[in-house]
Design an enzyme around this catalytic site. Structure first.
Site, short mmCIF file in Angstrom:
data_model
loop_
_atom_site.label_atom_id
_atom_site.label_comp_id
_atom_site.label_asym_id
_atom_site.label_seq_id
_atom_site.Cartn_x
_atom_site.Cartn_y
_atom_site.Cartn_z
N LYS A 161 -38.96 5.14 2.76
CA LYS A 161 -40.46 5.43 3.42
C LYS A 161 -41.39 4.33 2.56
O LYS A 161 -42.27 3.72 3.08
CB LYS A 161 -40.71 6.99 3.07
N GLN A 203 -41.20 15.14 -0.12
CA GLN A 203 -39.94 15.06 0.31
C GLN A 203 -39.10 16.43 0.22
O GLN A 203 -39.18 17.01 -0.82
CB GLN A 203 -38.90 14.05 -0.37
N ASP A 261 -47.64 14.07 7.05
CA ASP A 261 -46.38 14.37 7.09
C ASP A 261 -46.57 15.80 8.20
O ASP A 261 -45.26 16.00 8.75
CB ASP A 261 -45.52 14.72 6.06
#
Lengths: 279, 279
Positions: free
Chosen positions: B54, B98, B121
């Site tokens: 990412k 994450q 996200d």
């Protein structure tokens, strides 16, 4: 064969009795009564009647209420300010914004001014996500009432096909999420659904929550299905063609006396729970 | 007959190009690059690889990244504090935690420490409710990527029966809500669904998002249906029996090269959008 009636009036009485006992215990230990603030904007007669009824029910179970009445000309900013003040007020445990609000007001902004810990009507984005994710929070009252009513009759949900007709933020969407959390296979139907009859025919549980009189025809109901009619329409007509549906259903809610009494009972129970949590 | 492949790699490149242009414009006008903070807890090799990938993609489109790495022993309180600091930091535009985090950490508490305006996200309760209610906010990246991929091929959703297999808070639940917002009739299926094959057979659109290799058999797919495989399983195997499904489907995503590239592209696009909004 005729369906068993899901008696919301009777089940709500049990919940109200338990709520009254908790309200009394809270008052005895804290020295104050649990308090619901009701916010009414404008002069809609039906809204005024609903608020009056809710305050009357509060009084019956030992919950105090505080009526905030604002003129129809109230702006979004003024309404948000009034609700924010209630959110910050330690003597207020729960906040109910009677809706709909006048069209010029941003209803979502007003709802979001309710502190999550006081959202006893379950209208905030936080409460919705909490219902969807199984996090602690308050239920939207009608969806919460529907689940409690089904549970009172020990109706199984796991693996059953549930069809929710309607997708409003405080009724259709959350009731679907609560049914999903109970392991039902949930289908959301709505005005753009191509074949509503087919979807209903496959359903073990039908929740009609759209506000269109007798939209759900009795002949669509799968024999033995559970039919929950959460529709509010003039003349005590629900969203389900009741008599014909009752011929086929295994269980069905009446209108009135089904979902309606459960909705108010959940509002009061959640107000006491908010008071207990804030103590 | 063989299905049209929904080429996520190609579609993501268009989105990445547009994102790079917006990132450059933002940098030119503000004097700083849009910045994504990545938070990694512990030493899971797969998670480390994802974060690295990412950050590499960020660099390619002109987005800065800031890596926050915390030991596996990090407590919930420490992680919440670290994320809260990023939420308050004006030089950080977006925050990616994450996941999964180590089992002893309260992942939901950590997610909720992300300010809604930096939740690029799309993992917070606020973002979920915004997707469900059509309010302004960020999409969960995979659901947002799926919708953008379907739109790139002009696939109609209104009135279509969509079946979502899986109900996780960042994939199944939000993609169902996004499809519902586009007027699909949406069914959520999951591990307790009694007859998954039957549900899939009725579906015009199938989204498999459960992480079980080839759970969806090709023979279940309705001829001409749109099949979206959002499964991640070892060996580049999706949740759909791909070759057999492609024989029947009208459109199908490959694995890899379908949903995956779209997910990252949406993350980057939303990071730039957060920067633009915060300016």
């Amino acid at each position: 064969m005729s369906a068993t009636v899901l008696d919301g009036t009777a089940v709500s009485h049990s919940l109200l009795d338990a709520t009254a006992a908790r309200a009394a215990a809270f008052a005895a230990s804290s020295g104050r009564t649990p308090t619901l603030a009701t916010v009414l904007v404008g002069d809609d007669p039906a809204s005024r009647t609903y608020v009056k009824m809710k305050r009357s029910r509060c009084a019956k179970v030992g919950i105090g209420s505080r009526a905030v009445e604002l003129p129809a000309s109230t702006t979004t900013e003024q309404l948000v300010a009034a609700i924010s003040a209630l959110s910050a007020d330690p003597t207020v445990d729960g906040i109910l914004l009677q809706h709909p609000v006048p069209a010029h007001v941003d209803e979502r902004a007003a709802f979001e001014a309710i502190a999550p810990g006081k959202d006893v009507d379950g209208v905030t984005m936080h409460s919705f996500a909490a219902m969807a994710f199984g996090e602690p929070g308050f239920h939207s009252c009608t969806p919460g009432g529907i689940l409690r009513l089904l549970d009172a009759y020990d109706l199984p949900l796991t693996g059953r096909r549930a069809v929710v007709i309607g997708r409003s933020p405080i009724l259709g969407k959350p009731v679907g999420m609560l049914l999903l959390a109970r392991d039902a296979t949930v289908t959301y139907c709505h005005s753009r659904t191509a074949d509503l009859a087919e979807a209903v025919r496959e359903a073990d549980v039908v929740v009609a929550a759209v506000g269109r009189p007798e939209l759900v025809r009795g002949e669509w109901v799968k024999p033995g299905a559970v039919v929950v009619d959460a529709g509010y329409n003039p003349g005590n007509v629900g969203d389900v063609e009741h008599a014909a549906a009752a011929e086929r259903a295994g269980h069905i809610t009446p209108v009135p006396g089904g979902v309606g009494p459960m909705t108010i009972a959940v509002l009061l129970e959640q107000t006491v729970r908010a008071a207990e949590a804030g103590r």
